[in-house]
Design a protein around this motif. Structure first.
Motif, PDB file in Angstrom:
ATOM      1  N   SER A 189      42.277 -33.227 -15.918  1.00 33.34           N
ATOM      2  CA  SER A 189      42.225 -33.724 -17.298  1.00 33.34           C
ATOM      3  C   SER A 189      43.609 -33.775 -17.921  1.00 33.34           C
ATOM      4  O   SER A 189      43.853 -34.526 -18.868  1.00 33.34           O
ATOM      5  CB  SER A 189      41.307 -32.849 -18.150  1.00 33.34           C
ATOM      6  OG  SER A 189      41.736 -31.492 -18.109  1.00 33.34           O
ATOM      7  N   LEU A 232      27.938 -42.250 -21.850  1.00 32.27           N
ATOM      8  CA  LEU A 232      28.765 -42.340 -20.658  1.00 32.27           C
ATOM      9  C   LEU A 232      27.913 -42.732 -19.451  1.00 32.27           C
ATOM     10  O   LEU A 232      26.798 -42.223 -19.285  1.00 32.27           O
ATOM     11  CB  LEU A 232      29.449 -41.007 -20.381  1.00 32.27           C
ATOM     12  CG  LEU A 232      30.404 -40.507 -21.461  1.00 32.27           C
ATOM     13  CD1 LEU A 232      30.979 -39.152 -21.066  1.00 32.27           C
ATOM     14  CD2 LEU A 232      31.526 -41.509 -21.713  1.00 32.27           C
ATOM     15  N   ASN A 287      36.058 -42.707 -18.567  1.00 25.73           N
ATOM     16  CA  ASN A 287      37.387 -42.322 -19.053  1.00 25.73           C
ATOM     17  C   ASN A 287      37.781 -43.162 -20.253  1.00 25.73           C
ATOM     18  O   ASN A 287      38.280 -42.639 -21.263  1.00 25.73           O
ATOM     19  CB  ASN A 287      38.400 -42.493 -17.921  1.00 25.73           C
ATOM     20  CG  ASN A 287      39.837 -42.327 -18.385  1.00 25.73           C
ATOM     21  OD1 ASN A 287      40.472 -43.303 -18.776  1.00 25.73           O
ATOM     22  ND2 ASN A 287      40.348 -41.109 -18.334  1.00 25.73           N
ATOM     23  N   ARG A 305      35.651 -42.217 -23.352  1.00 24.08           N
ATOM     24  CA  ARG A 305      36.078 -40.935 -23.937  1.00 24.08           C
ATOM     25  C   ARG A 305      37.348 -41.115 -24.764  1.00 24.08           C
ATOM     26  O   ARG A 305      37.491 -40.548 -25.853  1.00 24.08           O
ATOM     27  CB  ARG A 305      36.320 -39.905 -22.831  1.00 24.08           C
ATOM     28  CG  ARG A 305      35.059 -39.302 -22.245  1.00 24.08           C
ATOM     29  CD  ARG A 305      35.390 -38.031 -21.472  1.00 24.08           C
ATOM     30  NE  ARG A 305      34.205 -37.468 -20.855  1.00 24.08           N
ATOM     31  CZ  ARG A 305      33.824 -37.710 -19.609  1.00 24.08           C
ATOM     32  NH1 ARG A 305      34.558 -38.517 -18.828  1.00 24.08           N
ATOM     33  NH2 ARG A 305      32.734 -37.165 -19.113  1.00 24.08           N
ATOM     34  N   ARG A 306      38.308 -41.884 -24.240  1.00 21.95           N
ATOM     35  CA  ARG A 306      39.547 -42.118 -24.987  1.00 21.95           C
ATOM     36  C   ARG A 306      39.266 -42.931 -26.247  1.00 21.95           C
ATOM     37  O   ARG A 306      39.851 -42.670 -27.306  1.00 21.95           O
ATOM     38  CB  ARG A 306      40.551 -42.860 -24.106  1.00 21.95           C
ATOM     39  CG  ARG A 306      40.918 -42.158 -22.814  1.00 21.95           C
ATOM     40  CD  ARG A 306      41.865 -40.994 -23.023  1.00 21.95           C
ATOM     41  NE  ARG A 306      42.194 -40.359 -21.760  1.00 21.95           N
ATOM     42  CZ  ARG A 306      42.993 -39.315 -21.628  1.00 21.95           C
ATOM     43  NH1 ARG A 306      43.541 -38.773 -22.688  1.00 21.95           N
ATOM     44  NH2 ARG A 306      43.233 -38.790 -20.445  1.00 21.95           N
TER      45      ARG A 306
END
Length: 324
Positions: free
Chosen positions: A207, A300, A312, A315-316
């Motif tokens: 991460s 997700l 990914n 989430r960003r």
């Protein structure tokens, strides 16, 4: 679509120290002559990108690596042979041709060979390396069409080279091959499973990383609307609650619930195919912004194959904003 004349004009823009938007298989890039520090610096200015965030150098083929990197370990050669041209970026030790402006001051450089005929024709005509971060303002949704670039950057770009819609739709996978153990620093268009099959070993996806690379900012790939992530089975309920409370809600309805009627301002039916989802993801986010949504409810996908890269990016997109 770009013509031979367009490609020659684009190469001329690079030689003159200008900026252009170029298509790749992942997203459109904001291209500059990688050996021109002033042109590279202008890239950061146009994007509003912090100067310590390194850029990816795009080359016309693995045979052009000399000078751009100091050494190419066996692991890097194997991955280049297997996945180039393609959506894979390798982090290697910086060569003398790379100015520190392009690496964010680091002694490493990220390089890749794009798998797009227009990009490869441009690199051949130009004859050098091109830095090309996504052609959008820093932190916002990456462009996957020439029109996306024009809408966001306008006259800040000297020329837009139109290569059609990007086929992959999410950025390249970044792999650090400077140490003994290769590591995925950003999941992307080449899947973790394919990389592990090629190397015959498992790969970590930490991460956080000691090496700075594109796409690590907590809020990135983000639309103007706030993105909220919930469990797949809660998407419809949460979207309707938010809509009833006065939000203009855009909702990503997961494929298993695609037939569910949703009371929301705008609805995106998530494709069954991860490849189709990745290809359309940024377009979906841009479209919901254009429809005036102020909140996007999504979930997700399973984090395997391209689902890892999609998760990914979501989430960003849902990360904390500067005003949070």
């Amino acid at each position: 679509m770009a013509t031979t004349s367009d490609i020659e004009k684009a190469a001329g823009v690079l030689r003159a120290g200008g900026l252009l938007a170029l298509p790749t298989e992942t997203v459109y890039g904001l291209g500059a002559d990688a050996e021109n520090p002033a042109a590279v610096a202008r890239t950061f200015e146009v994007k509003g990108r912090p100067p310590d965030h390194p850029l990816i150098v795009h080359l016309g083929g693995a045979e052009h690596l000399d000078g751009w990197v100091r050494d190419v370990p066996a692991t890097a050669r194997l991955l280049a042979e297997r996945f180039w041209p393609g959506p894979l970026t390798l982090v290697l030790r910086r060569g003398d041709r790379v100015p520190y402006e392009a690496t964010g001051g680091l002694e490493t450089v990220a390089v890749r060979v794009p798998d797009h005929p227009v990009a490869l024709a441009l690199l051949s005509a130009f004859g050098g390396g091109v830095t090309a971060p996504s052609a959008n303002r820093f932190g916002s949704v990456s462009p996957t069409t020439a029109d996306d670039v024009r809408a966001e950057l306008g006259d800040s770009v000297d020329f837009v080279l139109d290569g059609g819609r990007c086929e992959v739709g999410v950025e390249s996978t970044i792999v650090d091959v400077t140490g003994d153990t290769p590591t995925i620093l950003r999941p992307g268009g080449v899947t973790r499973e394919d990389l592990e099959a090629a190397l015959g070993r498992p790969l970590a996806v930490p991460s956080t990383s000691r090496v700075r690379v594109p796409g690590q900012h907590p809020s990135h790939y983000a639309p103007r609307a706030r993105v909220v992530l919930v469990e797949p089975e809660k998407v419809v309920h949460e979207a309707e609650l938010a809509q009833e409370s006065g939000h203009r809600v855009g909702v990503f309805v997961p494929a298993p619930f695609g037939d569910t009627a949703v009371k929301a301002h705008a609805v995106v039916a998530v494709p069954d195919s991860a490849a189709a989802y990745a290809r359309g993801l940024y377009g979906f986010l841009r479209d919901l912004d254009q429809q005036g949504c102020d909140l996007i409810i999504a979930s997700l996908p399973a984090e395997r194959g391209l689902g890892l890269a999609i998760a990914n990016r979501l989430r960003r997109a849902a990360g904390p904003r500067a005003t949070d």
